[in-house]
Design a protein around this motif. Structure first.
Motif, PDB file in Angstrom:
ATOM      1  N   LEU A  56      95.637 -20.730  39.959  1.00 39.05           N
ATOM      2  CA  LEU A  56      96.988 -21.162  39.874  1.00 39.05           C
ATOM      3  C   LEU A  56      98.139 -20.282  39.158  1.00 39.05           C
ATOM      4  CD1 LEU A  56      98.091 -25.431  39.920  1.00 39.05           C
ATOM      5  CD2 LEU A  56      98.377 -23.696  41.154  1.00 39.05           C
ATOM      6  N   TYR A  57      97.213 -20.127  37.928  1.00 43.85           N
ATOM      7  CA  TYR A  57      97.891 -19.573  36.728  1.00 43.85           C
ATOM      8  C   TYR A  57      97.100 -17.633  37.450  1.00 43.85           C
ATOM      9  CZ  TYR A  57      97.897 -23.818  34.560  1.00 43.85           C
ATOM     10  OH  TYR A  57      98.227 -24.840  34.134  1.00 43.85           O
ATOM     11  N   ASN A  58      96.527 -17.386  38.602  1.00 46.12           N
ATOM     12  CA  ASN A  58      96.177 -15.463  38.509  1.00 46.12           C
ATOM     13  C   ASN A  58      97.415 -15.161  38.959  1.00 46.12           C
ATOM     14  OD1 ASN A  58      93.501 -16.281  37.598  1.00 46.12           O
ATOM     15  ND2 ASN A  58      92.868 -16.479  39.576  1.00 46.12           N
ATOM     16  N   GLN A  59      97.816 -13.664  39.015  1.00 47.74           N
ATOM     17  CA  GLN A  59      97.844 -12.555  39.912  1.00 47.74           C
ATOM     18  C   GLN A  59      97.230 -11.934  41.185  1.00 47.74           C
ATOM     19  OE1 GLN A  59     101.475 -13.062  39.841  1.00 47.74           O
ATOM     20  NE2 GLN A  59     101.201 -15.101  38.467  1.00 47.74           N
ATOM     21  N   PRO A  60      97.282 -12.895  41.801  1.00 46.88           N
ATOM     22  CA  PRO A  60      97.988 -13.900  42.431  1.00 46.88           C
ATOM     23  C   PRO A  60      98.014 -14.507  42.584  1.00 46.88           C
ATOM     24  CG  PRO A  60      96.779 -12.231  44.878  1.00 46.88           C
ATOM     25  CD  PRO A  60      96.984 -11.316  43.089  1.00 46.88           C
ATOM     26  N   PRO A 332      87.218  -8.787  39.425  1.00 46.20           N
ATOM     27  CA  PRO A 332      87.105  -9.376  40.370  1.00 46.20           C
ATOM     28  C   PRO A 332      87.545  -8.875  41.699  1.00 46.20           C
ATOM     29  CG  PRO A 332      89.390  -9.290  40.459  1.00 46.20           C
ATOM     30  CD  PRO A 332      88.445  -8.978  38.733  1.00 46.20           C
ATOM     31  N   TYR A 333      85.972  -8.364  42.936  1.00 48.50           N
ATOM     32  CA  TYR A 333      85.231  -8.288  44.274  1.00 48.50           C
ATOM     33  C   TYR A 333      86.454  -7.602  44.715  1.00 48.50           C
ATOM     34  CZ  TYR A 333      83.726  -6.164  48.108  1.00 48.50           C
ATOM     35  OH  TYR A 333      83.511  -5.527  49.245  1.00 48.50           O
ATOM     36  N   ARG A 334      87.705  -8.318  44.540  1.00 45.38           N
ATOM     37  CA  ARG A 334      88.828  -7.647  45.436  1.00 45.38           C
ATOM     38  C   ARG A 334      89.963  -6.293  44.511  1.00 45.38           C
ATOM     39  NH1 ARG A 334      90.737 -12.829  42.396  1.00 45.38           N
ATOM     40  NH2 ARG A 334      91.899 -12.147  40.843  1.00 45.38           N
ATOM     41  N   SER A 335      89.686  -6.224  43.295  1.00 47.31           N
ATOM     42  CA  SER A 335      89.481  -4.975  42.454  1.00 47.31           C
ATOM     43  C   SER A 335      88.479  -4.062  42.766  1.00 47.31           C
ATOM     44  CB  SER A 335      89.589  -5.340  40.741  1.00 47.31           C
ATOM     45  OG  SER A 335      91.252  -6.469  40.894  1.00 47.31           O
ATOM     46  N   THR A 395      88.546 -11.058  48.287  1.00 44.28           N
ATOM     47  CA  THR A 395      89.467  -9.998  48.937  1.00 44.28           C
ATOM     48  C   THR A 395      89.993 -11.340  49.239  1.00 44.28           C
ATOM     49  OG1 THR A 395      88.315  -9.687  51.116  1.00 44.28           O
ATOM     50  CG2 THR A 395      87.977  -8.301  49.057  1.00 44.28           C
ATOM     51  N   SER A 396      91.719 -10.723  49.524  1.00 47.07           N
ATOM     52  CA  SER A 396      92.541 -11.566  50.569  1.00 47.07           C
ATOM     53  C   SER A 396      92.286 -11.628  52.019  1.00 47.07           C
ATOM     54  CB  SER A 396      93.711 -11.154  50.314  1.00 47.07           C
ATOM     55  OG  SER A 396      93.229 -10.002  50.912  1.00 47.07           O
TER      56      SER A 396
END
Length: 428
Positions: A56-60, A332-335, A395-396
């Motif tokens: 909940l506190y992550n961005q996004p 994170p992998y998404r980055s 990833t998203s």
């Protein structure tokens, strides 16, 4: 675990009628997909993943709805909710705001119904109730996190029974808070004691035995799992064969074999070792626990959805096993996917572990190709499956999660071709 405000890290609706909740469970329990009987062969390896309470506190933001939208919840066999706290001789809600009080708008709610501000039961746990109704066969496990000293104190003979009862009352009987009751939400308990000292070994086993006894008495089929370090030697004096007879799954933290605590680059979670490599491997961890008496079918291979980096790395060997200055924390992998586009991808022939290097900055991580290699190893060794840390770092579109699912359920399918994972531009 790592990279989150979590004690595993060494560095990371509609109102439910109260009378109904108090009288009946929210759903009927289904049989566990893996039993304590090592002779019971599992149908296929399990795909399990930790869901981050702090998403909940992550961005996004990362919510249960995110996981559902990308089809991630439907491919998981089990989701471990991280986390509950072990403090003051009892189990407790780790973050009341995230778990019970956060008001989800309609677009973030699993069923598309917004929480009302005066609704007594909100937060992540209410979203899990809604998820359970949509996917009743998905196992939800509460992960107990606590300082080693807290576990050691709670496992003492004079404290043990009351401590275990508090955990069962809160999470398995579902007495979450005054006026909030959700019996049947969780299908089991995951215990992460990092790590029992030699003098704790007897109490560690006794604590698991107490959990097993009381959970079996409450409801047959409840899962009791443990997360363990990458070597049985981290549990001096502990009879791992005896532990395995009490628990259903043994989640191996087969990652962080190298990272920013080292001045030399290396792999975060290599399957096998190559010449010049320092640190452990997945293969060595698995074989060590099997030697210690844990059935292969109960072992879950830990899979990191994050990576580590170094900069000012020399160009020898394309940056691998070279000195450099570590980059604080994980990514994170998404980055990392974004970084890949500006770097060159290399791959270890032995374990298929990838790394990226741009002549200065080095990153180690997992990708669909290395996941497939580990999946093949899981099938070859008849292991229990994957344990992902953690789902919110993907990833998203859930690229890694879906790659893990495909590789476990369809071993003949090339997951690297099934996803949009960047193709290595160079191979070592």
């Amino acid at each position: 675990m790592t990279g989150v405000p979590n004690l595993r890290s060494l560095l990371r609706t509609t109102v439910i009628p109260l009378a109904l909740l108090l009288c009946t469970p929210l759903w009927s329990a289904s049989p566990p997909s893996n039993t304590r009987d090592a002779s019971s062969a599992i149908q296929r390896p399990l795909l399990t993943g930790y869901f981050p309470q702090w998403g909940l506190y992550n961005q996004p933001q990362y919510t249960v709805k995110n996981l559902l939208t990308i089809g991630g919840a439907s491919v998981l066999d089990q989701m471990n909710y991280a986390q509950a706290f072990v403090t003051g001789g009892r189990c407790s809600i780790a973050d009341p705001n995230a778990d019970l009080n956060y008001t989800f708008p309609a677009e973030q709610s699993v069923d598309g119904v917004a929480d009302k501000p005066d609704q007594i039961f909100r937060g992540n746990l209410n979203q899990l109730v809604k998820l359970k109704r949509k996917l009743p066969n998905l196992k939800l496990i509460i992960s107990l996190e606590g300082r080693a000293a807290s576990f050691a104190e709670d496992a003492q003979p004079q404290n043990r029974a009351a401590f275990v009862e508090s955990c069962i009352d809160l999470f398995l009987k579902g007495n979450l808070a005054p006026g909030i009751q959700a019996a049947g939400l969780f299908d089991g308990i995951d215990i992460d004691w990092e790590y029992p000292h030699r003098e704790d070994a007897e109490n560690y086993l006794a604590l698991l035995s107490e959990f097993r006894k009381k959970m079996d008495a409450l409801r047959p089929g409840l899962l009791l799992n443990v997360a363990v370090g990458p070597s049985p030697r981290m549990y001096p004096g502990t009879d791992m064969a005896a532990v395995s007879k009490l628990v259903d799954q043994v989640g191996l933290m087969t990652y962080d074999f190298n990272g920013p605590w080292s001045a030399t680059t290396g792999f975060i979670a290599p399957l096998r070792a190559r010449e010049g490599q320092e640190g452990g491997t997945v293969e060595h961890t698995v074989q060590s626990y099997i030697t210690a008496g844990v059935p292969a079918s109960k072992l879950l291979v830990g899979l990191p959805f994050y990576g580590y980096g170094w900069h000012k790395v020399t160009e020898d060997n394309n940056g691998l096993f070279q000195e450099g200055q570590s980059i604080h924390g994980d990514r994170p992998y998404r980055s990392i996917v974004d970084i890949i586009e500006q770097s060159t991808v290399y791959r270890d022939e032995l374990s298929q572990a990838p790394w990226i290097f741009d002549g200065d900055v080095f990153w180690t991580y997992e990708d669909p190709t290395s996941i497939r290699q580990k999946s093949e190893y899981i099938h070859q060794q008849h292991l229990g499956g994957f344990m992902i840390w953690e789902l919110g770092e993907d990833t998203s579109t859930g690229l890694l999660l879906h790659a893990a699912h495909t590789s476990l359920t369809h071993p003949s399918v090339d997951t690297a071709q099934q996803t949009s994972s960047p193709t290595p531009t160079a191979t070592k």
